[in-house]
Design a protein around this motif. Sequence first.
Motif, PDB file in Angstrom:
ATOM      1  N   VAL A  88      34.658 -62.751 -40.957  1.00  0.00           N
ATOM      2  CA  VAL A  88      33.919 -61.624 -40.387  1.00  0.00           C
ATOM      3  C   VAL A  88      32.435 -61.854 -40.616  1.00  0.00           C
ATOM      4  O   VAL A  88      32.026 -62.522 -41.573  1.00  0.00           O
TER       5      VAL A  88
ATOM      6  N   ARG B 283      30.579 -56.901 -39.969  1.00  0.00           N
ATOM      7  CA  ARG B 283      31.972 -56.981 -40.401  1.00  0.00           C
ATOM      8  C   ARG B 283      32.933 -57.104 -39.216  1.00  0.00           C
ATOM      9  O   ARG B 283      34.056 -56.605 -39.254  1.00  0.00           O
TER      10      ARG B 283
ATOM     11  N   ASP C 160      34.596 -54.872 -51.564  1.00  0.00           N
ATOM     12  CA  ASP C 160      33.444 -54.400 -50.797  1.00  0.00           C
ATOM     13  C   ASP C 160      32.134 -54.651 -51.533  1.00  0.00           C
ATOM     14  O   ASP C 160      31.099 -54.913 -50.908  1.00  0.00           O
TER      15      ASP C 160
ATOM     16  N   TYR D 285      39.407 -59.599 -48.729  1.00  0.00           N
ATOM     17  CA  TYR D 285      38.704 -58.365 -48.372  1.00  0.00           C
ATOM     18  C   TYR D 285      38.818 -58.089 -46.876  1.00  0.00           C
ATOM     19  O   TYR D 285      38.998 -56.942 -46.457  1.00  0.00           O
ATOM     20  N   SER D 286      38.722 -59.124 -46.081  1.00  0.00           N
ATOM     21  CA  SER D 286      38.731 -58.938 -44.629  1.00  0.00           C
ATOM     22  C   SER D 286      40.038 -59.350 -43.980  1.00  0.00           C
ATOM     23  O   SER D 286      40.428 -58.798 -42.955  1.00  0.00           O
ATOM     24  N   SER D 287      40.744 -60.353 -44.557  1.00  0.00           N
ATOM     25  CA  SER D 287      41.951 -60.847 -43.888  1.00  0.00           C
ATOM     26  C   SER D 287      42.777 -61.715 -44.821  1.00  0.00           C
ATOM     27  O   SER D 287      42.237 -62.575 -45.518  1.00  0.00           O
TER      28      SER D 287
ATOM     29  N   ARG E 297      39.933 -53.781 -40.890  1.00  0.00           N
ATOM     30  CA  ARG E 297      40.326 -54.779 -41.872  1.00  0.00           C
ATOM     31  C   ARG E 297      41.813 -54.673 -42.126  1.00  0.00           C
ATOM     32  O   ARG E 297      42.427 -53.630 -41.897  1.00  0.00           O
TER      33      ARG E 297
END
Length: 609
Positions: free
Chosen positions: A367, A372, A560, A578-580, A605
């Motif tokens: 991201v 994001r 985060d 955190y994202s994937s 997310r």
Amino acid sequence: MSTAGLIYVAGNPDLYPLEYYDPESNTYQGVIPAFLERFAQDTGYELRYLQPGETDRRAELAQNQQVDIVSGCVDSKIEGEQITLFRAETDGAATEYRLVLTSAAPESLEQALRGYLSDVKQSEWTGSVLHTVQSDPQDSALLPLTAGLGLAACLLLAALALLYRRSRRQLRLAVESRLYDPDTGLHTEEYLLRCFPSFVNDKNRALYYISYFYLNLAHVEWRDGHEAALALLRYAAETVGQQVGADGIVCRTSGGGLAALMSAGSSQATEDRCVTAVEQIRAFAKDAGCFCDLAVGIYPLQSGDHDLHRILFMAQQCAHTACCEGRDCLVCSESQRRTAEEERQLVADIDRGFAQEQFQVYLQLYVSSARRQVVGGEMLARWQHLQKGLLLPGQFVPLMEREGIVSRLDYYCLEKVCAFLEMLDRNDVRDFFISCNFARSTITSPDFVERCQEIISRYHFIRELLIIEVTESEKSSDYAQMTAHLQAMRAFGVRVIFDDFGAGFSSFRDLQEYAMDGLKLDKYLVENIGTKQGRSILDAMIRAGHALGMTILAEGVEDDQQAQMLQQLHCDVLQGFYSSHPIPAGEAAKKIIAQFRSPDDAPKRDGDG
């Protein structure tokens, strides 16, 4: 895939043209292997020759019930069910050429073979002999055989006799050249494989040990040059030879290390000798001003240990384990033997894994730090093993690297990624990039650029969306080849980034050696972003990368807070849980297409409702 079962065959290495050992391919060739291959294909069996080599081990393998079929038999010395393949006249006497089924063979095999043979005519055997001699003339010892198979074969073999003698001489010279390593003067692994049966038998087997000395010479060559690495290798060879003595063999293996067959009287005595050798080699390296990872694995021979390939694999695995644990020496225990055996079986399953496309492509999405939004993904390989389930790269990639076949996985994954990017292009997604990991051994191989360009050219997508990741912590002994290949791929339109940047001492030297499009910061740096020192280091790396016109990616982003701090430092792209989490390519495709077709939708997310 085999439906009838796996059958092991013990071959005759010296029955040309019916069956003979070919050292070039390390397989048995000739009329009988060709027949058995056709039989297996037509009946659903999988036939595998056990331990090919120049030594005739059929009687031993049959006695130990390690095989189901004993092939190329012209007498009845081996006990079992005799199955005649064909008959021929030799010096006026009838000779039968047979297969022998041992007691280990499944009951259905005999019926299947006899039924299959009932449809094979004598003329077909004659034709097979002629074809074999025409394609690979090797031995005139069986000239009388063809008298029973037809006059044409006799005439043909006579005409090819001169060619045979020339080819045999060339073959012998080629074989001899493979028995000695020119760098060390040691024997090669092939020599050890040939001599092993003459040293070790069932009565003295418990007295012998195989020791594998692991030396990371690539690191020495990178830091101190080729001559320093070669000097260390030669000293190591001499030192190990002194410890082994005249009653053993030292050789250089195909993996680059040193293997020793030795008899020291006990496990402790063997360990003492090996540790002494390690200490002397390490002292030599220190005096020479170089550092080399070094460790030895010891495998005590067990009753029934006849497969030297397996034994060497076990010792090598112990040596790597010892090195990772910071130990000089490790004697293979029962639990380690079981683990190594599982890994060896995994290596044996690799061919089938590729053939059945068990290797799958997953994506972990990237991201943008600022918004994001999903902007790309890293290709990650997974192995959906039929028995072991889903395997992660750490469970099979190191094995492929040690076996020298990791490039096969690299090119396989490149093909999958190119097909994925083409699919996105057809769906009007033309600004999503994918990064692929390539081993440095793959990148420095002579045909790397040619093979990559051939694969990429078969697919239609914007080439700069494909990114090659180079792991900076691994050292290549051929910087010129590495530089030339990376430059050629960049000129072809593909981008190149450093993976795990900052994990090793070579990072900034590598920046000077290679032109890169980006840096992926190692997760260790991200984990320490909360400290003043860690934040300062990251800030300096990001600034330096941007000053060089590079895109900066950070891996291992878990929460985060880390994401916000990296955004404040102007890191460009984030990767992590955190994202994937890594997801199958098919599932990733749906997410990507959905987002890029609806650019106004807020990205979500993993785990969001």
